[in-house]
Design a protein around this motif. Structure first.
Motif, PDB file in Angstrom:
ATOM      1  N   GLU A  31       0.832  -1.198   0.000  1.00 47.66           N
ATOM      2  CA  GLU A  31       0.000   0.000   0.000  1.00 47.66           C
ATOM      3  C   GLU A  31       0.868   1.250   0.000  1.00 47.66           C
ATOM      4  O   GLU A  31       0.570   2.227  -0.680  1.00 47.66           O
ATOM      5  N   GLY A  32       1.965   1.226   0.754  1.00 47.78           N
ATOM      6  CA  GLY A  32       2.855   2.380   0.835  1.00 47.78           C
ATOM      7  C   GLY A  32       3.522   2.722  -0.482  1.00 47.78           C
ATOM      8  O   GLY A  32       3.915   3.858  -0.709  1.00 47.78           O
ATOM      9  N   CYS A  33       3.631   1.750  -1.351  1.00 48.22           N
ATOM     10  CA  CYS A  33       4.278   1.962  -2.645  1.00 48.22           C
ATOM     11  C   CYS A  33       3.271   2.428  -3.703  1.00 48.22           C
ATOM     12  O   CYS A  33       3.445   3.466  -4.310  1.00 48.22           O
ATOM     13  N   CYS A  34       2.239   1.633  -3.912  1.00 42.94           N
ATOM     14  CA  CYS A  34       1.319   1.897  -5.035  1.00 42.94           C
ATOM     15  C   CYS A  34      -0.150   2.002  -4.629  1.00 42.94           C
ATOM     16  O   CYS A  34      -1.026   1.989  -5.477  1.00 42.94           O
ATOM     17  N   GLY A  35      -0.428   2.075  -3.336  1.00 40.37           N
ATOM     18  CA  GLY A  35      -1.780   2.379  -2.910  1.00 40.37           C
ATOM     19  C   GLY A  35      -2.662   1.201  -2.557  1.00 40.37           C
ATOM     20  O   GLY A  35      -2.245   0.046  -2.513  1.00 40.37           O
ATOM     21  N   ALA A  36      -3.921   1.532  -2.316  1.00 45.78           N
ATOM     22  CA  ALA A  36      -4.958   0.581  -1.928  1.00 45.78           C
ATOM     23  C   ALA A  36      -6.304   1.227  -2.218  1.00 45.78           C
ATOM     24  O   ALA A  36      -6.382   2.423  -2.478  1.00 45.78           O
ATOM     25  N   LEU A  37      -7.350   0.420  -2.164  1.00 43.46           N
ATOM     26  CA  LEU A  37      -8.701   0.938  -2.380  1.00 43.46           C
ATOM     27  C   LEU A  37      -9.497   0.769  -1.098  1.00 43.46           C
ATOM     28  O   LEU A  37      -9.620  -0.340  -0.575  1.00 43.46           O
ATOM     29  N   TYR A  38     -10.025   1.881  -0.578  1.00 42.54           N
ATOM     30  CA  TYR A  38     -10.816   1.893   0.647  1.00 42.54           C
ATOM     31  C   TYR A  38     -12.217   2.426   0.369  1.00 42.54           C
ATOM     32  O   TYR A  38     -12.412   3.250  -0.530  1.00 42.54           O
ATOM     33  N   PRO A  64      -4.913   6.034  -0.967  1.00 41.85           N
ATOM     34  CA  PRO A  64      -3.912   6.935  -0.396  1.00 41.85           C
ATOM     35  C   PRO A  64      -2.822   7.340  -1.387  1.00 41.85           C
ATOM     36  O   PRO A  64      -2.113   8.311  -1.169  1.00 41.85           O
ATOM     37  N   ASP A  65      -2.710   6.615  -2.504  1.00 43.10           N
ATOM     38  CA  ASP A  65      -1.656   6.879  -3.480  1.00 43.10           C
ATOM     39  C   ASP A  65      -2.069   7.894  -4.541  1.00 43.10           C
ATOM     40  O   ASP A  65      -1.232   8.346  -5.305  1.00 43.10           O
ATOM     41  N   THR A  66      -3.340   8.240  -4.603  1.00 41.92           N
ATOM     42  CA  THR A  66      -3.800   9.160  -5.646  1.00 41.92           C
ATOM     43  C   THR A  66      -4.942  10.028  -5.127  1.00 41.92           C
ATOM     44  O   THR A  66      -5.713   9.617  -4.271  1.00 41.92           O
ATOM     45  N   SER A  67      -5.045  11.201  -5.674  1.00 42.79           N
ATOM     46  CA  SER A  67      -6.139  12.092  -5.280  1.00 42.79           C
ATOM     47  C   SER A  67      -7.237  12.143  -6.338  1.00 42.79           C
ATOM     48  O   SER A  67      -8.219  12.851  -6.174  1.00 42.79           O
ATOM     49  N   ASP A  68      -7.076  11.393  -7.428  1.00 45.68           N
ATOM     50  CA  ASP A  68      -8.054  11.494  -8.512  1.00 45.68           C
ATOM     51  C   ASP A  68      -9.058  10.337  -8.559  1.00 45.68           C
ATOM     52  O   ASP A  68      -9.707  10.131  -9.569  1.00 45.68           O
ATOM     53  N   LEU A  69      -9.210   9.612  -7.465  1.00 40.44           N
ATOM     54  CA  LEU A  69     -10.218   8.554  -7.412  1.00 40.44           C
ATOM     55  C   LEU A  69     -11.596   9.201  -7.288  1.00 40.44           C
ATOM     56  O   LEU A  69     -11.844   9.978  -6.371  1.00 40.44           O
ATOM     57  N   SER A  70     -12.465   8.889  -8.217  1.00 38.25           N
ATOM     58  CA  SER A  70     -13.773   9.525  -8.231  1.00 38.25           C
ATOM     59  C   SER A  70     -14.870   8.469  -8.385  1.00 38.25           C
ATOM     60  O   SER A  70     -15.246   8.119  -9.499  1.00 38.25           O
ATOM     61  N   LEU A  71     -15.334   7.972  -7.261  1.00 40.30           N
ATOM     62  CA  LEU A  71     -16.462   7.035  -7.272  1.00 40.30           C
ATOM     63  C   LEU A  71     -17.594   7.640  -6.460  1.00 40.30           C
ATOM     64  O   LEU A  71     -17.355   8.238  -5.406  1.00 40.30           O
ATOM     65  N   PRO A  72     -18.817   7.474  -6.910  1.00 39.72           N
ATOM     66  CA  PRO A  72     -19.953   8.025  -6.166  1.00 39.72           C
ATOM     67  C   PRO A  72     -20.281   7.166  -4.950  1.00 39.72           C
ATOM     68  O   PRO A  72     -19.768   6.060  -4.791  1.00 39.72           O
ATOM     69  N   ALA A  73     -21.161   7.663  -4.135  1.00 41.09           N
ATOM     70  CA  ALA A  73     -21.726   6.852  -3.049  1.00 41.09           C
ATOM     71  C   ALA A  73     -22.711   5.870  -3.680  1.00 41.09           C
ATOM     72  O   ALA A  73     -23.401   6.204  -4.648  1.00 41.09           O
TER      73      ALA A  73
END
Length: 118
Positions: free
Chosen positions: A75-82, A100-109
């Protein structure tokens, strides 16, 4: 008029043992493989993690964050999905998606009928 809700399904798949033999958790929202679409750096968490004794996907009144996938490296290297999961009355809500690896994750509720067994 009823409020529209999403549908979630969870499938457990065993890969060909000749190649890896790993067991995978596949999460579909409205028939879309949401983890595969949102996170390509690694597989979804195994079923014993998501569906085991701690049953991390259980929705309670208190919201809680669940890691659905982690990068093959770390996760520290290439992220994870929460996602944050919470029960709100007769509904279950999955929201606050993050990597945590990117700020462009865009999923709705996504909202699910808590009583549905489809």
């Amino acid at each position: 008029m009823d409020k529209a809700t999403n549908r979630v399904s969870i499938r457990v798949a065993v890969a060909d043992p000749e190649y890896s033999g790993t067991v995978e958790t596949r999460i579909f929202i409205d028939d879309r493989p949401i983890v595969v679409e949102a996170f390509t750096a690694g597989p979804a968490e195994p079923p014993e993690y998501l569906l085991g004794l701690d049953h991390r996907l259980h929705a309670g009144v208190e919201p809680h964050e669940v890691r659905l996938a982690e990068a093959d490296c770390t996760e520290g290297c290439c992220g994870a999905l929460y996602v944050t999961i919470q029960r709100c009355g007769d509904e279950v809500v999955w929201r606050g998606w993050r990597n945590p690896d990117t700020s462009d994750l865009s999923l709705p509720a996504f909202t699910f009928d808590a009583a549905s067994r489809r």
